[in-house]
Enzyme design. Structure first.
Site, PDB file in Angstrom:
ATOM      1  CB  VAL A 173      -0.777  -0.312   1.158  1.00 55.23           C
ATOM      2  CG1 VAL A 173      -1.496   1.473   1.362  1.00 55.23           C
ATOM      3  CG2 VAL A 173      -1.912  -1.065   1.262  1.00 55.23           C
ATOM      4  CE  LYS A 192       9.474  -4.092   2.005  1.00 53.69           C
ATOM      5  NZ  LYS A 192       8.149  -3.861   2.298  1.00 53.69           N
ATOM      6  CB  THR A 225      -6.926  -2.180   7.563  1.00 52.60           C
ATOM      7  OG1 THR A 225      -6.824  -1.887   6.317  1.00 52.60           O
ATOM      8  CG2 THR A 225      -8.442  -2.748   7.689  1.00 52.60           C
ATOM      9  CG  LEU A 267      -4.322  -0.342  -2.889  1.00 54.34           C
ATOM     10  CD1 LEU A 267      -3.380  -1.947  -2.858  1.00 54.34           C
ATOM     11  CD2 LEU A 267      -3.747   0.808  -3.129  1.00 54.34           C
ATOM     12  CD  GLU A 291      -1.020  -7.429  -2.066  1.00 56.73           C
ATOM     13  OE1 GLU A 291      -1.089  -8.980  -2.366  1.00 56.73           O
ATOM     14  OE2 GLU A 291      -1.010  -7.657  -1.259  1.00 56.73           O
ATOM     15  CD  GLN A 343     -12.629 -16.324 -11.662  1.00 60.22           C
ATOM     16  OE1 GLN A 343     -12.791 -14.814 -11.350  1.00 60.22           O
ATOM     17  NE2 GLN A 343     -11.620 -17.088 -12.375  1.00 60.22           N
ATOM     18  N   GLY A 369      -8.102 -16.330  -0.172  1.00 60.23           N
ATOM     19  CA  GLY A 369      -6.644 -15.972   0.196  1.00 60.23           C
ATOM     20  C   GLY A 369      -6.500 -13.925   0.456  1.00 60.23           C
ATOM     21  CB  CYS A 378      -7.538  -7.430   2.359  1.00 62.82           C
ATOM     22  SG  CYS A 378      -5.894  -6.625   2.627  1.00 62.82           S
ATOM     23  NE  ARG A 435       1.139  -9.854   2.237  1.00 62.36           N
ATOM     24  CZ  ARG A 435       0.713  -8.865   2.454  1.00 62.36           C
ATOM     25  NH1 ARG A 435       0.911  -8.175   3.995  1.00 62.36           N
ATOM     26  NH2 ARG A 435       1.023  -7.911   1.722  1.00 62.36           N
TER      27      ARG A 435
HETATM   28  C1  UDX Z   1      -1.536  -2.255   4.076  1.00 66.12           C
HETATM   29  C2  UDX Z   1      -1.988  -1.315   5.126  1.00 66.12           C
HETATM   30  O1  UDX Z   1      -0.767  -0.649   6.130  1.00 66.12           O
HETATM   31  C3  UDX Z   1      -3.155  -3.114   5.629  1.00 66.12           C
HETATM   32  O2  UDX Z   1      -2.891  -2.212   7.336  1.00 66.12           O
HETATM   33  C4  UDX Z   1      -4.149  -3.076   4.923  1.00 66.12           C
HETATM   34  O3  UDX Z   1      -4.840  -4.339   5.857  1.00 66.12           O
HETATM   35  C5  UDX Z   1      -3.205  -4.074   3.943  1.00 66.12           C
HETATM   36  O4  UDX Z   1      -2.484  -3.763   2.903  1.00 66.12           O
HETATM   37  P1  UDX Z   1       0.390  -3.549   3.409  1.00 66.12           P
HETATM   38  O5  UDX Z   1       0.585  -2.498   2.978  1.00 66.12           O
HETATM   39  O6  UDX Z   1      -0.195  -5.174   2.699  1.00 66.12           O
HETATM   40  O7  UDX Z   1      -0.669  -3.675   4.527  1.00 66.12           O
HETATM   41  O8  UDX Z   1       1.565  -4.384   4.444  1.00 66.12           O
HETATM   42  P2  UDX Z   1       3.266  -4.435   4.341  1.00 66.12           P
HETATM   43  O9  UDX Z   1       3.697  -5.091   2.314  1.00 66.12           O
HETATM   44  O10 UDX Z   1       3.764  -5.636   4.815  1.00 66.12           O
HETATM   45  O11 UDX Z   1       4.228  -3.223   4.451  1.00 66.12           O
HETATM   46  C6  UDX Z   1       3.940  -2.835   5.749  1.00 66.12           C
HETATM   47  C7  UDX Z   1       5.628  -1.940   5.349  1.00 66.12           C
HETATM   48  O12 UDX Z   1       5.433  -1.181   6.631  1.00 66.12           O
HETATM   49  C8  UDX Z   1       6.589  -2.980   5.191  1.00 66.12           C
HETATM   50  O13 UDX Z   1       7.810  -2.186   4.565  1.00 66.12           O
HETATM   51  C9  UDX Z   1       7.428  -2.955   6.906  1.00 66.12           C
HETATM   52  O14 UDX Z   1       8.587  -2.695   6.753  1.00 66.12           O
HETATM   53  C10 UDX Z   1       7.161  -1.238   7.317  1.00 66.12           C
HETATM   54  N1  UDX Z   1       6.950  -0.744   8.009  1.00 66.12           N
HETATM   55  C11 UDX Z   1       6.278  -1.472   9.436  1.00 66.12           C
HETATM   56  C12 UDX Z   1       7.588  -0.004   9.535  1.00 66.12           C
HETATM   57  O15 UDX Z   1       8.044   0.669   8.275  1.00 66.12           O
HETATM   58  N2  UDX Z   1       7.395   0.697  10.492  1.00 66.12           N
HETATM   59  C13 UDX Z   1       7.011  -0.387  11.325  1.00 66.12           C
HETATM   60  O16 UDX Z   1       6.651  -0.413  12.355  1.00 66.12           O
HETATM   61  C14 UDX Z   1       6.344  -1.395  10.895  1.00 66.12           C
HETATM   62  C1  UDX Z   2      -8.724  -6.930  -1.614  1.00 69.90           C
HETATM   63  C2  UDX Z   2     -10.070  -5.896  -2.011  1.00 69.90           C
HETATM   64  O1  UDX Z   2     -10.409  -6.441  -3.590  1.00 69.90           O
HETATM   65  C3  UDX Z   2      -9.271  -4.345  -2.153  1.00 69.90           C
HETATM   66  O2  UDX Z   2      -9.903  -3.136  -2.327  1.00 69.90           O
HETATM   67  C4  UDX Z   2      -9.052  -4.317  -1.170  1.00 69.90           C
HETATM   68  O3  UDX Z   2      -8.106  -2.639  -0.834  1.00 69.90           O
HETATM   69  C5  UDX Z   2      -7.804  -4.992  -0.530  1.00 69.90           C
HETATM   70  O4  UDX Z   2      -8.101  -6.418   0.259  1.00 69.90           O
HETATM   71  P1  UDX Z   2      -6.779  -8.293  -3.074  1.00 69.90           P
HETATM   72  O5  UDX Z   2      -7.086  -8.816  -1.980  1.00 69.90           O
HETATM   73  O6  UDX Z   2      -5.509  -7.482  -3.641  1.00 69.90           O
HETATM   74  O7  UDX Z   2      -8.163  -6.589  -2.972  1.00 69.90           O
HETATM   75  O8  UDX Z   2      -7.086  -9.411  -3.468  1.00 69.90           O
HETATM   76  P2  UDX Z   2      -8.809  -9.334  -4.617  1.00 69.90           P
HETATM   77  O9  UDX Z   2      -8.959  -9.080  -5.376  1.00 69.90           O
HETATM   78  O10 UDX Z   2      -9.591  -8.957  -4.183  1.00 69.90           O
HETATM   79  O11 UDX Z   2      -8.646 -10.989  -4.586  1.00 69.90           O
HETATM   80  C6  UDX Z   2      -8.842 -11.486  -2.557  1.00 69.90           C
HETATM   81  C7  UDX Z   2      -9.032 -13.039  -3.079  1.00 69.90           C
HETATM   82  O12 UDX Z   2     -10.488 -13.717  -3.974  1.00 69.90           O
HETATM   83  C8  UDX Z   2      -7.935 -13.905  -4.280  1.00 69.90           C
HETATM   84  O13 UDX Z   2      -7.711 -15.459  -3.511  1.00 69.90           O
HETATM   85  C9  UDX Z   2      -9.374 -14.219  -5.136  1.00 69.90           C
HETATM   86  O14 UDX Z   2      -8.492 -15.204  -5.678  1.00 69.90           O
HETATM   87  C10 UDX Z   2     -10.269 -14.814  -4.670  1.00 69.90           C
HETATM   88  N1  UDX Z   2     -11.012 -14.120  -5.353  1.00 69.90           N
HETATM   89  C11 UDX Z   2     -11.376 -13.067  -5.784  1.00 69.90           C
HETATM   90  C12 UDX Z   2     -12.179 -15.254  -5.736  1.00 69.90           C
HETATM   91  O15 UDX Z   2     -12.146 -16.558  -5.317  1.00 69.90           O
HETATM   92  N2  UDX Z   2     -13.450 -14.912  -6.328  1.00 69.90           N
HETATM   93  C13 UDX Z   2     -13.640 -13.706  -7.520  1.00 69.90           C
HETATM   94  O16 UDX Z   2     -14.830 -14.172  -7.659  1.00 69.90           O
HETATM   95  C14 UDX Z   2     -13.015 -12.652  -6.425  1.00 69.90           C
END
Ligand code: UDX
Ligand code: UDX
Length: 423
Positions: free
Chosen positions: A11, A35, A119, A148, A150, A248, A254, A257, A324
């Site tokens: 994010v 990183k 979140t 958004l 992924e 679908q 998975g 989120c 994840r």
């Molecule tokens: C994000 C959101 O922030 C989460 O709440 C939401 O539900 C999903 O998307 P995401 O971007 O997927 O999480 O997290 P991740 O890829 O684990 O990245 C978090 C980053 O924060 C890591 O690079 C980690 O090193 C960094 N971090 C974490 C800090 O810089 N400081 C901290 O104290 C903890």
């Molecule tokens: C989700 C939300 O879509 C996004 O808005 C939020 O901010 C973060 O969580 P993401 O987890 O990146 O995004 O992927 P998404 O496309 O939503 O798929 C999540 C999971 O559901 C995947 O495992 C996907 O395969 C599954 N999926 C999705 C299904 O099994 N059937 C569907 O019809 C759609």
């Protein structure tokens, strides 16, 4: 504007790239030194379509740091984008957010806007505001959840369906700050309270997860009654009130989120003595979907211990290397536990410490396989030459765990097609 982003994960990095594209100067800060060193060199730590290009194109406005103090002090807007994983009970762990806030508290001032994108449980933004106020910091706090996906994170950030802004009732400035920040992005604004924005985020993910669990339950019924769930999804999805998306059927949802956010909302309900029947059902269906499907695979293949099974897909969804909570990995582990000789493949994702081999090419995975299972619906799997697949395989079973393969073409190649709820 001068923006500081704390947390350069999916994010944070996407937000940074998009804000730089919109013309802002962005300082990204992350505690992970390795990183940040990689990003400074121009290496992108994750696979996300379009991200590397944006980071290169706007490199002159994008900076990566390990130490945050200076950049926090100088920023007009500070974003919190650190992760909020679940603890063992499904409760969101906000310790990273708390730590980020504690670290920046001495350095912020009343002219700045603090935007929480992570979140966080309902009430967290209010708590952060009060904490800062008690420390004598009258910084404005905004809750601005992300939606958004992924795999299409850049597109989703540039073309959102809506921008949700949560504000305190007495904050008459932050909305225009956010509108200036996002100028160039055309989407309706939904302005609500800090807690309202937090709830919108959880409710959106819970609803999408519920749609998936709903169609997965219908898929089980379709299987029992010899009906094709793909026709059913189309038949209901064309109803404007239902909509075609997230219907679908497959081996379950998975990712970082849906599982986390459904569990979190459930826990928040229990804390208030509200029984979340719908969320419980959504989770139960998802938790049992894979076992239901593995039973079906077992019925088709018989004893697995003598079988070589190619599993195509490791990532939790296509166009990402993120593993994840990947249902594909759970499936690989289950087939392996049933004694099958599993060989996995993914165009981008890497299998973690599982006692299963990962093939470098699709050919290597499917050679001599008794069955081929598609667990992640990457385009390259949908576009396979099925006559060639038949030649390469030992057996003739194609198991479509995502209902995304061309059934007719597969059957025409003399292969046996097994979908999810396809009758
Ligand atoms: C994000 C959101 O922030 C989460 O709440 C939401 O539900 C999903 O998307 P995401 O971007 O997927 O999480 O997290 P991740 O890829 O684990 O990245 C978090 C980053 O924060 C890591 O690079 C980690 O090193 C960094 N971090 C974490 C800090 O810089 N400081 C901290 O104290 C903890
Ligand atoms: C989700 C939300 O879509 C996004 O808005 C939020 O901010 C973060 O969580 P993401 O987890 O990146 O995004 O992927 P998404 O496309 O939503 O798929 C999540 C999971 O559901 C995947 O495992 C996907 O395969 C599954 N999926 C999705 C299904 O099994 N059937 C569907 O019809 C759609």
């Amino acid at each position: 504007m001068n923006v500081c982003i704390i947390g350069a994960g999916y994010v944070g990095l996407t937000t940074a790239a998009v804000l730089a594209k919109l013309g802002h100067t962005v300082h990204c800060v992350d505690e992970n030194e390795q990183k940040m060193a990689a990003l400074k060199r121009g290496d992108v730590p994750i696979y996300e379509p379009g991200l590397a290009e944006l980071l290169t194109d706007y490199a002159s406005r994008l900076f990566f740091h390990h130490d945050k103090q200076t950049y926090v002090q100088e920023a007009e807007v500070i974003f919190i984008c650190v992760g909020t994983p679940s603890d063992s009970k499904g409760k969101p762990d906000v310790s990273y957010v708390n730590r980020a806030i504690a670290d920046l508290t001495p350095h912020v001032n009343d002219k700045q806007t603090l935007v929480i994108k992570s979140t966080v449980p309902i009430g967290t933004n209010e708590r952060i505001y009060n904490h800062l106020k008690n420390e004598g910091k009258h910084i404005r706090v905004v809750s601005n959840p992300e939606f958004l996906r992924e795999g299409s994170a850049i597109y989703d950030s540039l073309h959102p369906d809506r921008i949700v802004i949560g504000l305190r009732h007495d904050d008459d400035r932050s909305l225009s700050v956010m509108q200036t920040l996002y100028a160039g992005i055309h989407a309706p604004y939904v302005v609500t309270s800090l807690s309202g924005a937090e709830m919108i985020k959880y409710a959106a993910n819970a609803f999408l997860a519920t749609k998936i669990s709903f169609i997965n339950e219908i898929a089980r019924l379709c299987d029992a009654y010899g009906v094709d769930v793909v026709d059913v999804a189309k038949g209901i999805g064309l109803d404007g009130r239902i909509g075609p998306h997230f219907l679908q059927a497959g081996i379950g949802y998975g990712g970082s989120c849906f599982p986390k956010d459904v569990a979190a909302l459930q826990q928040m309900a229990y804390e208030q003595n509200v029984r979340p029947y719908m969320l419980e059902a959504t989770k139960t269906i998802n938790d049992t979907q894979l076992n239901w499907y593995v039973q079906k695979i077992k019925r088709t293949l018989g004893h697995m211990s003598t079988k070589r099974i190619a599993v195509l897909g490791i990532a939790f969804k296509p166009n990402t290397d993120d593993i994840r909570e990947s249902p594909a990995i759970s499936l690989i582990k289950k087939l392996h536990a049933h004694g099958a000789n599993v060989i996995a493949h993914d165009p981008k994702a890497v299998l973690p410490n599982v006692d299963v081999k990962q093939a470098k090419t699709i050919e290597e995975a499917i050679a001599q396989a008794d069955a081929l299972v598609v667990a992640t619906d990457w385009d390259e799997y949908k576009q396979l030459n099925w006559a060639y697949v038949k030649q390469m395989m030992n057996g003739n079973v194609v198991i479509d765990g995502r209902n995304s393969l061309p059934r007719e073409a597969i059957m025409n190649a003399g292969l046996n097609y097994i979908g999810v709820g396809r009758g």
